[in-house]
Each structure stands twice: as C-alpha cells, then as structure tokens.
Motif scaffolding. Structure first.
Motif, PDB file in Angstrom:
ATOM      1  N   VAL A  70       0.879  -1.169   0.000  1.00  0.00           N
ATOM      2  CA  VAL A  70       0.000   0.000   0.000  1.00  0.00           C
ATOM      3  C   VAL A  70       0.914   1.216   0.000  1.00  0.00           C
ATOM      4  O   VAL A  70       1.742   1.377   0.896  1.00  0.00           O
ATOM      5  CB  VAL A  70      -0.940   0.021   1.220  1.00  0.00           C
ATOM      6  N   ARG A  71       0.763   2.044  -1.033  1.00  0.00           N
ATOM      7  CA  ARG A  71       1.550   3.270  -1.155  1.00  0.00           C
ATOM      8  C   ARG A  71       0.634   4.463  -0.932  1.00  0.00           C
ATOM      9  O   ARG A  71      -0.436   4.536  -1.497  1.00  0.00           O
ATOM     10  CB  ARG A  71       2.185   3.367  -2.536  1.00  0.00           C
ATOM     11  N   GLN A  72       1.113   5.386  -0.106  1.00  0.00           N
ATOM     12  CA  GLN A  72       0.341   6.587   0.213  1.00  0.00           C
ATOM     13  C   GLN A  72       1.209   7.802  -0.056  1.00  0.00           C
ATOM     14  O   GLN A  72       2.380   7.836   0.342  1.00  0.00           O
ATOM     15  CB  GLN A  72      -0.091   6.549   1.681  1.00  0.00           C
ATOM     16  N   GLN A  73       0.638   8.788  -0.709  1.00  0.00           N
ATOM     17  CA  GLN A  73       1.351  10.028  -1.002  1.00  0.00           C
ATOM     18  C   GLN A  73       1.135  11.014   0.143  1.00  0.00           C
ATOM     19  O   GLN A  73       0.068  11.588   0.263  1.00  0.00           O
ATOM     20  CB  GLN A  73       0.873  10.625  -2.321  1.00  0.00           C
ATOM     21  N   GLY A  74       2.133  11.151   1.006  1.00  0.00           N
ATOM     22  CA  GLY A  74       2.061  12.083   2.119  1.00  0.00           C
ATOM     23  C   GLY A  74       1.211  11.574   3.265  1.00  0.00           C
ATOM     24  O   GLY A  74       0.594  10.516   3.183  1.00  0.00           O
ATOM     25  N   LEU A  75       1.222  12.306   4.343  1.00  0.00           N
ATOM     26  CA  LEU A  75       0.409  11.998   5.517  1.00  0.00           C
ATOM     27  C   LEU A  75      -0.140  13.323   6.030  1.00  0.00           C
ATOM     28  O   LEU A  75       0.567  14.108   6.662  1.00  0.00           O
ATOM     29  CB  LEU A  75       1.234  11.291   6.597  1.00  0.00           C
ATOM     30  N   SER A  76      -1.410  13.562   5.717  1.00  0.00           N
ATOM     31  CA  SER A  76      -2.009  14.866   6.033  1.00  0.00           C
ATOM     32  C   SER A  76      -1.959  15.186   7.518  1.00  0.00           C
ATOM     33  O   SER A  76      -1.962  16.359   7.894  1.00  0.00           O
ATOM     34  CB  SER A  76      -3.445  14.929   5.524  1.00  0.00           C
ATOM     35  N   LEU A  77      -1.903  14.168   8.357  1.00  0.00           N
ATOM     36  CA  LEU A  77      -1.855  14.415   9.801  1.00  0.00           C
ATOM     37  C   LEU A  77      -0.602  15.183  10.221  1.00  0.00           C
ATOM     38  O   LEU A  77      -0.597  15.846  11.257  1.00  0.00           O
ATOM     39  CB  LEU A  77      -1.912  13.084  10.561  1.00  0.00           C
ATOM     40  N   LEU A  78       0.459  15.096   9.419  1.00  0.00           N
ATOM     41  CA  LEU A  78       1.704  15.774   9.772  1.00  0.00           C
ATOM     42  C   LEU A  78       1.880  17.099   9.032  1.00  0.00           C
ATOM     43  O   LEU A  78       2.857  17.803   9.281  1.00  0.00           O
ATOM     44  CB  LEU A  78       2.904  14.863   9.491  1.00  0.00           C
ATOM     45  N   ARG A  79       0.945  17.437   8.152  1.00  0.00           N
ATOM     46  CA  ARG A  79       1.043  18.719   7.447  1.00  0.00           C
ATOM     47  C   ARG A  79       0.891  19.861   8.434  1.00  0.00           C
ATOM     48  O   ARG A  79       0.089  19.812   9.346  1.00  0.00           O
ATOM     49  CB  ARG A  79      -0.032  18.830   6.375  1.00  0.00           C
ATOM     50  N   GLY A  80       1.682  20.873   8.233  1.00  0.00           N
ATOM     51  CA  GLY A  80       1.634  22.035   9.118  1.00  0.00           C
ATOM     52  C   GLY A  80       2.578  21.920  10.294  1.00  0.00           C
ATOM     53  O   GLY A  80       2.751  22.873  11.039  1.00  0.00           O
ATOM     54  N   ILE A  81       3.188  20.757  10.484  1.00  0.00           N
ATOM     55  CA  ILE A  81       4.194  20.596  11.534  1.00  0.00           C
ATOM     56  C   ILE A  81       5.545  20.820  10.855  1.00  0.00           C
ATOM     57  O   ILE A  81       5.934  20.027   9.991  1.00  0.00           O
ATOM     58  CB  ILE A  81       4.117  19.195  12.186  1.00  0.00           C
ATOM     59  N   PRO A  82       6.264  21.891  11.204  1.00  0.00           N
ATOM     60  CA  PRO A  82       7.473  22.260  10.467  1.00  0.00           C
ATOM     61  C   PRO A  82       8.520  21.141  10.351  1.00  0.00           C
ATOM     62  O   PRO A  82       9.034  20.889   9.287  1.00  0.00           O
ATOM     63  CB  PRO A  82       8.027  23.453  11.243  1.00  0.00           C
ATOM     64  N   HIS A  83       8.819  20.494  11.437  1.00  0.00           N
ATOM     65  CA  HIS A  83       9.833  19.439  11.417  1.00  0.00           C
ATOM     66  C   HIS A  83       9.330  18.257  12.251  1.00  0.00           C
ATOM     67  O   HIS A  83       9.774  18.066  13.389  1.00  0.00           O
ATOM     68  CB  HIS A  83      11.163  19.951  11.964  1.00  0.00           C
ATOM     69  N   PRO A  84       8.410  17.472  11.695  1.00  0.00           N
ATOM     70  CA  PRO A  84       7.880  16.362  12.493  1.00  0.00           C
ATOM     71  C   PRO A  84       8.983  15.352  12.832  1.00  0.00           C
ATOM     72  O   PRO A  84       9.806  15.008  11.982  1.00  0.00           O
ATOM     73  CB  PRO A  84       6.814  15.740  11.593  1.00  0.00           C
ATOM     74  N   HIS A  85       9.002  14.936  14.072  1.00  0.00           N
ATOM     75  CA  HIS A  85       9.997  13.951  14.507  1.00  0.00           C
ATOM     76  C   HIS A  85       9.606  12.587  13.942  1.00  0.00           C
ATOM     77  O   HIS A  85       8.418  12.268  13.846  1.00  0.00           O
ATOM     78  CB  HIS A  85      10.048  13.918  16.042  1.00  0.00           C
ATOM     79  N   PRO A  86      10.571  11.762  13.561  1.00  0.00           N
ATOM     80  CA  PRO A  86      10.268  10.429  13.021  1.00  0.00           C
ATOM     81  C   PRO A  86       9.390   9.572  13.935  1.00  0.00           C
ATOM     82  O   PRO A  86       8.661   8.703  13.461  1.00  0.00           O
ATOM     83  CB  PRO A  86      11.640   9.794  12.833  1.00  0.00           C
ATOM     84  N   THR A  87       9.425   9.827  15.242  1.00  0.00           N
ATOM     85  CA  THR A  87       8.591   9.026  16.144  1.00  0.00           C
ATOM     86  C   THR A  87       7.101   9.298  15.928  1.00  0.00           C
ATOM     87  O   THR A  87       6.270   8.461  16.281  1.00  0.00           O
ATOM     88  CB  THR A  87       8.949   9.269  17.625  1.00  0.00           C
ATOM     89  N   MET A  88       6.755  10.425  15.328  1.00  0.00           N
ATOM     90  CA  MET A  88       5.348  10.695  15.017  1.00  0.00           C
ATOM     91  C   MET A  88       4.853   9.725  13.944  1.00  0.00           C
ATOM     92  O   MET A  88       3.747   9.187  14.037  1.00  0.00           O
ATOM     93  CB  MET A  88       5.160  12.135  14.562  1.00  0.00           C
ATOM     94  N   LEU A  89       5.675   9.476  12.943  1.00  0.00           N
ATOM     95  CA  LEU A  89       5.329   8.501  11.916  1.00  0.00           C
ATOM     96  C   LEU A  89       5.326   7.089  12.500  1.00  0.00           C
ATOM     97  O   LEU A  89       4.485   6.262  12.149  1.00  0.00           O
ATOM     98  CB  LEU A  89       6.289   8.595  10.738  1.00  0.00           C
ATOM     99  N   GLU A  90       6.238   6.817  13.401  1.00  0.00           N
ATOM    100  CA  GLU A  90       6.258   5.502  14.062  1.00  0.00           C
ATOM    101  C   GLU A  90       4.964   5.274  14.846  1.00  0.00           C
ATOM    102  O   GLU A  90       4.437   4.160  14.858  1.00  0.00           O
ATOM    103  CB  GLU A  90       7.473   5.391  14.980  1.00  0.00           C
TER     104      GLU A  90
END
Length: 127
Positions: A70-90
């Motif tokens: 499953v391929r997804q283009q972007g993650l809207s939940l992290l938009r607007g966060i200037p430098h999201p930490h990788p643990t947010m994606l985890e």
C-alpha cells in the motif's frame, strides 16, 4: 512530544495509538463503508479508504511471490508541523499495526520508506 521529548513522547503516543486502533478498528472500518471480513486485501482497502478520508492518495499493488504493498502520497496528519519527529510517523505505524491485529491476527504489516513524501507498507499473511 513537546512535554516528554521525542523518545518518551513517541513511546507514549505509540501506546495510545495501539489502544485506540484495537478498540475502534471495527467501527472505523464500518464508518468507511468496509465490512470486517479479514485477509490482507480487505485491510489494504481499509488503508486506502483511511488515506482517502484524510485527503491523501493511496494505491494497492500486488507483490510477486505474495503480499501487497500500500503506497500513500504524504500523511495529512503531519502537514503544518514544520519538522515532524520520526517518532510521530512511528506512532502512526503503531496505529495501523494494531488495527491490522484487530482485523486479522495472522497478518503482519511492515513499513517501507518510499521516495519523497511517499509512504509504503508491505502486508503479508503469516498463518
């Protein structure tokens, strides 16, 4: 993340995501118009419907030899966060892993980083 730092905050966020996913998977799937039948094809459809509901694009591709990507283009939940930490994606991955456990306990999900803003997950049946 700001309160506990990236390591502890990410851990707590991941635990919360697991609990939410296990408790609310069936209702979320029903809200997205999906039936809870089991199998990786149905869960891949859930992932695409979830991405679409967030305003993101996603697609399913069969893997030669078994499984699905499953391929997804972007993650809207992290938009607007200037430098999201990788643990947010985890933590987001923890939510998906737990939703899959509620859907089909014999399947597994692995995150595969993609080019640019593409996110990819490999779904496999283990049982």
């Amino acid at each position: 993340m700001a309160l506990f730092g990236p390591v502890e905050g990410g851990h707590l966020l991941g635990l919360a995501a697991r609990l939410v996913a296990m408790q609310h998977y069936a209702a979320t799937a029903a809200t997205l118009g999906l039936t809870e039948r089991g199998g990786i094809q149905d869960f891949a459809a859930f992932m695409v419907a979830l991405a679409t509901a967030q305003g993101d694009r996603a697609e399913i591709t069969a893997v030669p030899g078994g499984g699905l990507i499953v391929r997804q283009q972007g993650l809207s939940l992290l938009r607007g966060i200037p430098h999201p930490h990788p643990t947010m994606l985890e933590a987001w991955n923890e939510l998906l892993i737990s939703a899959l456990a509620a859907h089909d306990r014999f399947a597994c999900l692995g995150f595969v980083s993609g080019p640019g803003h593409e996110l990819s997950w490999h779904l496999l049946t283990t049982g």
